[in-house]
Enzyme design. Structure first.
Site, PDB file in Angstrom:
ATOM      1  N   HIS A  54       0.749  -1.287   0.152  1.00  0.00           N
ATOM      2  CA  HIS A  54      -0.153  -0.022   0.037  1.00  0.00           C
ATOM      3  C   HIS A  54       0.808   1.178   0.072  1.00  0.00           C
ATOM      4  O   HIS A  54       2.076   1.171   0.461  1.00  0.00           O
ATOM      5  CB  HIS A  54      -0.894   0.035   1.191  1.00  0.00           C
ATOM      6  CG  HIS A  54      -1.944  -0.878   1.281  1.00  0.00           C
ATOM      7  ND1 HIS A  54      -2.999  -1.061   2.108  1.00  0.00           N
ATOM      8  CD2 HIS A  54      -2.420  -1.735   0.242  1.00  0.00           C
ATOM      9  CE1 HIS A  54      -3.938  -1.986   1.748  1.00  0.00           C
ATOM     10  NE2 HIS A  54      -3.614  -2.441   0.586  1.00  0.00           N
ATOM     11  N   GLU A  56       0.862   3.658   1.902  1.00  0.00           N
ATOM     12  CA  GLU A  56       1.405   4.215   3.247  1.00  0.00           C
ATOM     13  C   GLU A  56       2.678   3.120   3.565  1.00  0.00           C
ATOM     14  O   GLU A  56       3.442   3.891   4.317  1.00  0.00           O
ATOM     15  CB  GLU A  56       0.235   3.892   4.231  1.00  0.00           C
ATOM     16  CG  GLU A  56      -0.948   4.916   4.163  1.00  0.00           C
ATOM     17  CD  GLU A  56      -1.922   4.164   3.300  1.00  0.00           C
ATOM     18  OE1 GLU A  56      -3.235   4.299   3.281  1.00  0.00           O
ATOM     19  OE2 GLU A  56      -1.792   3.415   2.579  1.00  0.00           O
ATOM     20  N   CYS A  85      -6.120   1.845   5.736  1.00  0.00           N
ATOM     21  CA  CYS A  85      -6.753   0.509   6.003  1.00  0.00           C
ATOM     22  C   CYS A  85      -6.358   0.154   7.320  1.00  0.00           C
ATOM     23  O   CYS A  85      -5.129   0.815   7.914  1.00  0.00           O
ATOM     24  CB  CYS A  85      -6.357  -0.570   5.075  1.00  0.00           C
ATOM     25  SG  CYS A  85      -4.640  -1.215   5.360  1.00  0.00           S
ATOM     26  N   CYS A  88      -2.456  -0.701   7.552  1.00  0.00           N
ATOM     27  CA  CYS A  88      -1.752   0.404   7.591  1.00  0.00           C
ATOM     28  C   CYS A  88      -1.416   1.505   8.687  1.00  0.00           C
ATOM     29  O   CYS A  88      -0.657   2.144   9.011  1.00  0.00           O
ATOM     30  CB  CYS A  88      -1.928   1.249   5.999  1.00  0.00           C
ATOM     31  SG  CYS A  88      -1.457   0.259   4.629  1.00  0.00           S
TER      32      CYS A  88
END
Length: 211
Positions: A54, A56, A85, A88
């Site tokens: 992701h 992040e 999410c 993360c």
């Protein structure tokens, strides 16, 4: 730094509840600005989800790779198209706990699966940490537009009108985030009341009540 196109900004930071036709996927995009406390030139960049990583996580890895001076403080601001999410969120909280010289602020254009309990837990984890997630408003959208978008390209929209529209939609999203925070406060209060153990009243307490 490669700048975003005006079209990318318009499509991906769009914070309407639903997109209009023609439909398109709203992807995860993270713009970051790292500013040293000594006044040096800020470092900017943007990242998106890549394979199984992701944006992040890629951001965390990017900051780690910079080899920052841990004796100096840095202000880091992130603008995200989607809020993190749960996974993360935990990674971001752990990352900042281990790096006290970083002051991280996260602003999200939209809340990701905000109606699901797990994703609410992720939001609440961030809000209760040194990395509180906030909803982008006019100042954040304007800063993102001015510092991360290529203005040499003819924009596909009127920037002033678009920023006002984004700000208007953000108010509803901010109220949504506040309701999530308040629901947790109510849950904590209710759980605290349930855990109260009231002992039996003793004769001394019943006869020597000072009031």
């Amino acid at each position: 730094m490669a700048l975003l196109t005006a079209e990318t900004f318009s499509l991906q930071f769009n914070n309407k509840c639903r997109v209009n036709k023609p439909y398109y996927p709203r992807k995860a995009l993270l713009c970051y600005q790292l500013t040293p406390q000594n006044g040096s030139t800020p470092t900017r960049g943007h990242l998106k989800n890549k394979k199984k990583h992701h944006a992040e996580i890629r951001f965390i890895n990017k900051i780690k790779s910079m080899g920052l001076d841990e004796t100096q403080c840095y202000q880091v601001t992130c603008y995200l198209t989607w809020s993190p999410c749960p996974s993360c969120a935990r990674e971001l909280v752990d990352f900042i706990k281990a790096h006290n010289h970083l002051d991280l602020r996260i602003f999200a254009s939209r809340l990701y699966y905000h109606w699901r309990p797990r994703y609410q837990e992720g939001l609440l984890l961030l809000c209760g940490s040194r990395v509180p997630v906030e909803v982008m408003g006019l100042p954040e959208f304007t800063d993102c537009w001015e510092n991360f978008v290529d203005h040499n390209e003819p924009p596909s929209f009127n920037p002033s009108e678009k920023l006002e529209e984004l700000d208007k939609n953000s108010r509803a999203i901010k109220r949504r985030l506040e309701r999530i925070k308040q629901s947790r406060s109510v849950d904590v209060l209710e759980n605290g009341l349930r855990s109260l153990q009231l002992g039996p009243v003793t004769p001394s307490s019943s006869t020597h009540n000072s009031r």
